[in-house]
Design an enzyme around this catalytic site. Structure first.
Site, mmCIF file in Angstrom:
data_model
loop_
_atom_site.group_PDB
_atom_site.id
_atom_site.type_symbol
_atom_site.label_atom_id
_atom_site.label_comp_id
_atom_site.label_asym_id
_atom_site.label_seq_id
_atom_site.Cartn_x
_atom_site.Cartn_y
_atom_site.Cartn_z
ATOM 1 N N GLY A 169 -34.910 81.342 -19.423
ATOM 2 C CA GLY A 169 -35.816 81.436 -20.556
ATOM 3 C C GLY A 169 -35.416 80.460 -21.658
ATOM 4 O O GLY A 169 -34.304 79.930 -21.662
ATOM 5 N N CYS A 170 -36.336 80.213 -22.579
ATOM 6 C CA CYS A 170 -36.085 79.240 -23.643
ATOM 7 C C CYS A 170 -34.987 79.725 -24.583
ATOM 8 O O CYS A 170 -33.992 79.034 -24.812
ATOM 9 C CB CYS A 170 -37.364 78.926 -24.393
ATOM 10 S SG CYS A 170 -38.313 80.367 -24.915
ATOM 11 N N TYR A 171 -35.145 80.931 -25.137
ATOM 12 C CA TYR A 171 -34.108 81.467 -26.014
ATOM 13 C C TYR A 171 -32.765 81.589 -25.284
ATOM 14 O O TYR A 171 -31.725 81.173 -25.821
ATOM 15 C CB TYR A 171 -34.508 82.840 -26.536
ATOM 16 C CG TYR A 171 -35.467 82.863 -27.690
ATOM 17 C CD1 TYR A 171 -35.154 82.250 -28.911
ATOM 18 C CD2 TYR A 171 -36.670 83.554 -27.609
ATOM 19 C CE1 TYR A 171 -36.030 82.322 -29.995
ATOM 20 C CE2 TYR A 171 -37.542 83.630 -28.687
ATOM 21 C CZ TYR A 171 -37.216 83.017 -29.883
ATOM 22 O OH TYR A 171 -38.072 83.092 -30.952
ATOM 23 N N THR A 211 -31.491 79.900 -22.915
ATOM 24 C CA THR A 211 -30.867 78.588 -22.757
ATOM 25 C C THR A 211 -30.125 78.181 -24.019
ATOM 26 O O THR A 211 -28.938 77.818 -23.990
ATOM 27 C CB THR A 211 -31.929 77.527 -22.395
ATOM 28 O OG1 THR A 211 -32.515 77.863 -21.136
ATOM 29 C CG2 THR A 211 -31.315 76.141 -22.319
#
Lengths: 346, 346, 346, 346
Positions: free
Chosen positions: C148-150, C152
C-alpha cells in the site's frame, strides 16, 4: 556530447537538467550560476539529491568552450545578450532561452523590453527556433533563439489559419493567454507568493506584453504582410501550463469538421503537435511535463469566428523541451530524442 | 421577515444560508431539499454545526406560503420551471437563481438549454434581476430571474461601452470567461474531481454556452439593435471566482484615462461596482466572498480595441449575493443590507 | 516482454501505462477495464492521444495468458481477489496493486476491509513486494502483493529503527500520514470534489485505516515480536504525494548526526531511498512523478523521541512504480530499469 | 471606540482590518506601517478599494494615544517588544499578536526565538489572551499577549485531557501540526512561492518550533506540574487553516462516546469551540474566515491513545479574530461581537 547550462538555478535551468539527464546522446557536465556559484545544485534543489551532485560554477569563456559541446542559456532577458556573444563568436553551439535574440529589430526589443538590444551581428546570427515551422532554417545554424512560452502556444495555434488563408488578418486576431506561475521564475516577488496566487485569476500586462512583437514578427514573416495581434496575458493558480485561446474572424464559412481536418493536415508530420477531435479541447494538464502542444478548434458560426485552443507545458515546449528539440535538430538527431515521454496525469 | 430556500443543499443554496444568516432584516426559517430531505443541513455541511441546525424539508405549497415571506430557488435549470410557478401564482415573492426564467423567448431557452421552456405567462412575469442596470424595473416586481454568473460579470463589463456608443457592435464582441469550479455545483461529475482540476486550465462549451443568449438579450434590449457576442468559457483550478476578459473594437481612438473616467462615471452611484485606476486590473481574489464586481479597462492602441476585465465571486455577485441584493430592492431596503463585507484576503 | 493491465482506467492503471511505456524491456499490449470496456483508453485519458491508442478490453483468461507475459492488477480491493486467482493458477506472473493479498491472515483482512478474504492458497502464494526489505523473497516468486501507499512510506521510515533496536516497540509508535487526493482514485465521491478539497486539510479513518495491519504485519515479522502502531491519515489539498511523520520513543540518547548516519547505512545500497542531511526534511514535491522515497530524521532531545519524515509519490513508489520495480526483480533486471527519472520540479 | 493597527500591511494586519470594519462598536481610525508608510492601504491591498482608503502612517506615541482607544500590534516577533512598551506605559489598551510577550521567562524566549527578550516589567504586565481558558485573568487587564496560531489550536485540543486527568502527562504528548502558508506572512521568501508550495507537503522546524514553549507554559500552569510536548510543524498547500493532530496515552480505557461527552461539557459555554459527533473530525475549510475552533476526538483502543483533531483559521482564531475577542473581553462586551459569522464554504 557534453552539455552545459548557464542559469542552472532558475526553473528553466532546472527543467533543462531534468530533461538532459534523460537524453541518451548527451552528458550534462557543467552548471553555471551567477547568484549561487559555489553551492551544489542540490543545495538549491534537493529533488536532485543523489542524482546530480554537480557544483554551480562561475562563467569562464575558455574553460567552457573546452568542456562542453553545446551551451544552453537559461538566463533572464537582458542578461544573455551581455554574456552569450563571446561563446557564439567562439563557434560553440548556443541555445538561448531568453528573449534577447528573438526580435530581429533592435528598436522593437527596446520598445517592448525597455532595455537596449543585443548587437545586430548576433541578432542576425540567431535563428528563431520553432522547429515545426522553421526546421529547415534551424538545422544548419549554431545559435538558436528559443521561442517564448506564449509565442510557442500562440503561433502553433494561429499559423494554420494564416497559411491556409482562412482568417482575416487585419488587426483582429486576439490571443487570450492563461499561464501558470512558474513562468515568472523563482524570483522573490510579491505577486508569486502562494497566498497571493491561490484562489486568484488575474490579468497582467494588457496590451504591453513583450511576447506580442515576437508573435507578430513570425506571422508577418510567414504571411508576407503586416499582421497585428492583440495578445493579453492572465495568471491562473497553477504551477505549470499555458493555454492560449485564439479568436480570429473567418473569411468564409467553414464547418467544424473541415477545420479539424485542416489542422490535422497542417501538423500531420509533427510528433509534438496533437490535434483533438471535433468539439473537444485540451487542458493544460494533458501535456504536463512533456513537449507536446495540444490543439482543439471550433467554428463559432453565429459570429463567424474561429476559436483555437492551444496548450503547452510552459517549462517544456515553452522552454527547456523545445531547447532540446532544437539541440536535436542542430545535431541531425531525431527531434524526439529524450522527449518522447507521457504526460504526468493526474 | 422570514425567508426560505429551495435547493438548500447545493453550493448556491448554502451560500444563501451564509449571507441570509448575517442579514439584519431576515430570519432564515425554511430549508427545502429534494435529494437530502429528512437530514439536517449540518449533516451535509458541518461548517454550519451549532449555527444553523435546521432540517432539510420537502416542498409543500400551502405550508411554505404560510411560513415564509420570500422564497429563493437555488435549484438547477430545468427544475425551477417545474416547481416555482405555484408559488409565484400564490403571490409569494420569489427569486430564482436558475436559468429557467431569464430568457424571454422560449425557443431560445429550448435551443441553448436543450429543454422545454417555462410557461410564457411566468416568463413574462419574471424580471431580470441585474440591479445596477434594471433597478427601476425590479423594485415593484415579486418574481425575479437572478442573472447567471458569467452574464453578471460580462454585462457589467460591457454595458458602458454600449451605452456610450464607443464600441463596434456588429458581431465582434468577444468574452473570454474563466471560472472556478464551484459554479459546477456539488454534483458528482468526473470533471469536478480535485485530481482532474488541479494544475489544469481548460476550455469548455466553446460557442455553445447557455449564458450566451442571456448576455445578448440584455445587450440587444439596451442597444435597441441586435448584438451578438462570442462567449467562451474556461475552467481554472480555483473554487470561487469568475474573470471575464472582454474584447471590442473601438469606433474611434480613446485614451486609457478617458476610458477609466467613462467607467467611473457609469458606475459612480453603484456601491458594488468598483473601477480600478489606469493600467491596473482586478484579480478574482479581490472580491472573494463579497458582492463586488471589480472592473479594470485598457485601450489597446495598436489594434484599436478596448479590453475590459471584470471579476466577481460567482457564488455571491454571481448568485446568492445578487439574489439578496434583489430581495433588498423588492423590499425597498438599502441594497447593501447584509452585503457590505470586506473580501476575505488572502 | 509483453505486459497487460487489468483496471487500466483508474489512476493507478494509467500511471502504469505512463511508466511501462518508457520501460525498455516491455511492450504494453493489453488494457482491461470492466467499467469502460469497448472504449479506447484515449477516450478516458486524452493525454494519451496519439501515444497509446489501445482499446479497453474485457477480461478473458485464455486470451490473456496467450497474449501477455506479465499482468498487473490495478483493480480495487475486493475485486482482485475475485479475478486474479485463475491467472495465478495458470502460472502467469501477476502483480496486484490492491490490498487483497497483503494480509496473511484472512480474519485480519475481514476485520479491516469489511469484506471476506481471498482464498488461503493464494494468500500463501503472494509475496509482499517491498523490494528494499524483501528482495530475496520476491525474486523467485510469480505472484506479488504490491504494498500500500502509506505502508511503503511508513515502513521504509520505521524499519531502520526496529532493525537497529533503537526505538521502544511497545505500542508507542505513531504514524501521522498526509496524502494527496489521487489515492482515492477516480471514483465519483463528494469528498474528492475540487471545491471540497481545495483549501482544506482533514483527518479521516482515525484508528481504523486498513493500512494499519499491513504495517504491523511487516514490523512484527521483522522484529519477531508483536508491534502495534497508531496510524492516522489526513487528506491535504494536492493531487500526488504522501508524507508520513513517524514518532517513536528512543531507548537511549542519540545524536542527530548518528541517526542520519544510521539511516544512510541502512539504505546505502538502495537507489530509491535517499536520506537527507541533518536538520533537513523532504517535501512530497521532491519525489513528484518518481519512484524515490526520501527520508529525513530528527532526535527531539527534550522528549527523547525520534521523528522520521518519509515522502513518496503515492502513484509511483506507492503503487505503479513499485509494481514495476517488482516486475524488474521478478525478471532479474536492474531494479531501476524504466524508473530512473528525475522528479518533475517545480 | 477608535482602534488603530500597527503593522497593518501584513496578513495579520489586513485581517484585523477586515474584521474591525464589521465590528459594530469600533471605528478603525489609524493604520501604521513602517515599510509602506506614505502609501494608502489600497495600494498594498486593492481588495479594500472604495471601502477603506486610509493612509499608512508612521508610528508616533503622542499622536496615537490621542487618536485611538485601543491599539493592535500585528508586527513581527522581535519588533513589538521594541515599540509597544511606551504605549503600554501610557495606559493605552494594547493587544499584541506577536510572540514577544507570551513567554513569561525571558531566557525561554531567548532560547527559542534567538533574540533578546522584552523587559520583565512588560512581560509581567502582559496577560496571555486565550479567552476560553483565561477569561477571568484577561478581562481586567490592558495589555494582552494574543496566543500563537498553533498554540491556540493545540491548547484548546489538549486542555480537557489535562484538566480531567485522563491523559498521561510525562513527556508523551505529541502535536502534529499542519498549516497553510499565510502563517508565514507576506514576506518574500523562496519557501512561500506558489511554485514551491503547490503540490507539496513538507515538515519544518522539527523539534525546534518557537510555539513549543508557549504550549508547555500554559499546560504546566494549568496542570501544576511540568508538562513537555513534542510539537512538530508541517506546511500544506493552502492559504488559510491549521489542523493539529494531538496524540496522548490514556491513563485508563475510555469509550469514544464518553470522550466526546467530556469535550462537549468542557466547552459547553464556549461559543467559538464546536465539538464534532463521534467518529467525525473537522476539516480546516469548515472554519474558513471565522473565529471557530472545531474539535473531533477518537480513542484508539488498540494502542490506548487518545487522538484529538483541532482546526482553526490561523488568521482569525489564530490571530486577528482572537485579538478582537480579547478586545471585546477587555471592554466587557459580548465576546462574539463582530465575530459571529458563518465560514465561507466551499
Amino acid at each position: 556530447m557534453k552539455a552545459g547550462i548557464v542559469g542552472a538555478n532558475g526553473y528553466g535551468g532546472v527543467e533543462l537538467v531534468r530533461l538532459l539527464h534523460h537524453h541518451p546522446m548527451v552528458t550534462l557536465d557543467l552548471l553555471v550560476s551567477h547568484s549561487t556559484q559555489g553551492h551544489k545544485i542540490t543545495d538549491q534543489y534537493p529533488h536532485l539529491h543523489n542524482i546530480l551532485e554537480l557544483p554551480l560554477e562561475k562563467l569562464s569563456l575558455n574553460e567552457i568552450t573546452d568542456r562542453v559541446d553545446v551551451l544552453f542559456f537559461a538566463t533572464p532577458s537582458g542578461v544573455t545578450k551581455e554574456i552569450a556573444p563571446p561563446f557564439v563568436k567562439a563557434g560553440l553551439p548556443c541555445i538561448d532561452l531568453s528573449g534577447d535574440f528573438r526580435l530581429k529589430e533592435g528598436h522593437s526589443y527596446e520598445q517592448w523590453y525597455k532595455k537596449s538590444p543585443a548587437e545586430p551581428e548576433f541578432l542576425d546570427q540567431a535563428v528563431y527556433g520553432l522547429p515545426e515551422i522553421f526546421r529547415e532554417r534551424i538545422k544548419d545554424k549554431t545559435f538558436v533563439a528559443n521561442p517564448g512560452c506564449y509565442p510557442t502556444a500562440a503561433l502553433l495555434g494561429i499559423i494554420p489559419l494564416i497559411k491556409e488563408g482562412i482568417a482575416e488578418t487585419t488587426g483582429q486576431i486576439i490571443i487570450d493567454g492563461k499561464t501558470g506561475v512558474s513562468g515568472a521564475g523563482r524570483k522573490l516577488v510579491q505577486g508569486s507568493l502562494f497566498s497571493e496566487i491561490n484562489e486568484n485569476t488575474k490579468a497582467y500586462n494588457l496590451g504591453s506584453h513583450q511576447h506580442t512583437p515576437e508573435i507578430e514578427q513570425v506571422l508577418t514573416d510567414l504571411h508576407g504582410k503586416d499582421i497585428k495581434v492583440s495578445f493579453n496575458a492572465h495568471l491562473v493558480p497553477m504551477t505549470r501550463g499555458i493555454l492560449c485561446t485564439i479568436y480570429a474572424p473567418l473569411k468564409e464559412r467553414l464547418a467544424d469538421a473541415d477545420l479539424v481536418q485542416l489542422y490535422k493536415e497542417a501538423y500531420q508530420d509533427e510528433y509534438f503537435v496533437r490535434i483533438r477531435p471535433e468539439k473537444t479541447w485540451p487542458g493544460t494538464k494533458e501535456v504536463y511535463g512533456t513537449n507536446y502542444c495540444d490543439i482543439g478548434v471550433k467554428v463559432d458560426e453565429r459570429t463567424n469566428m474561429v476559436i483555437v485552443v492551444s496548450v503547452i507545458d510552459n517549462l517544456v515546449k515553452g522552454a527547456a523541451g523545445q531547447a532540446i528539440q532544437n539541440m536535436n535538430l542542430l545535431n541531425h538527431w531525431d527531434e524526439r530524442t529524450g522527449l518522447d515521454t507521457i504526460p504526468v496525469y493526474p
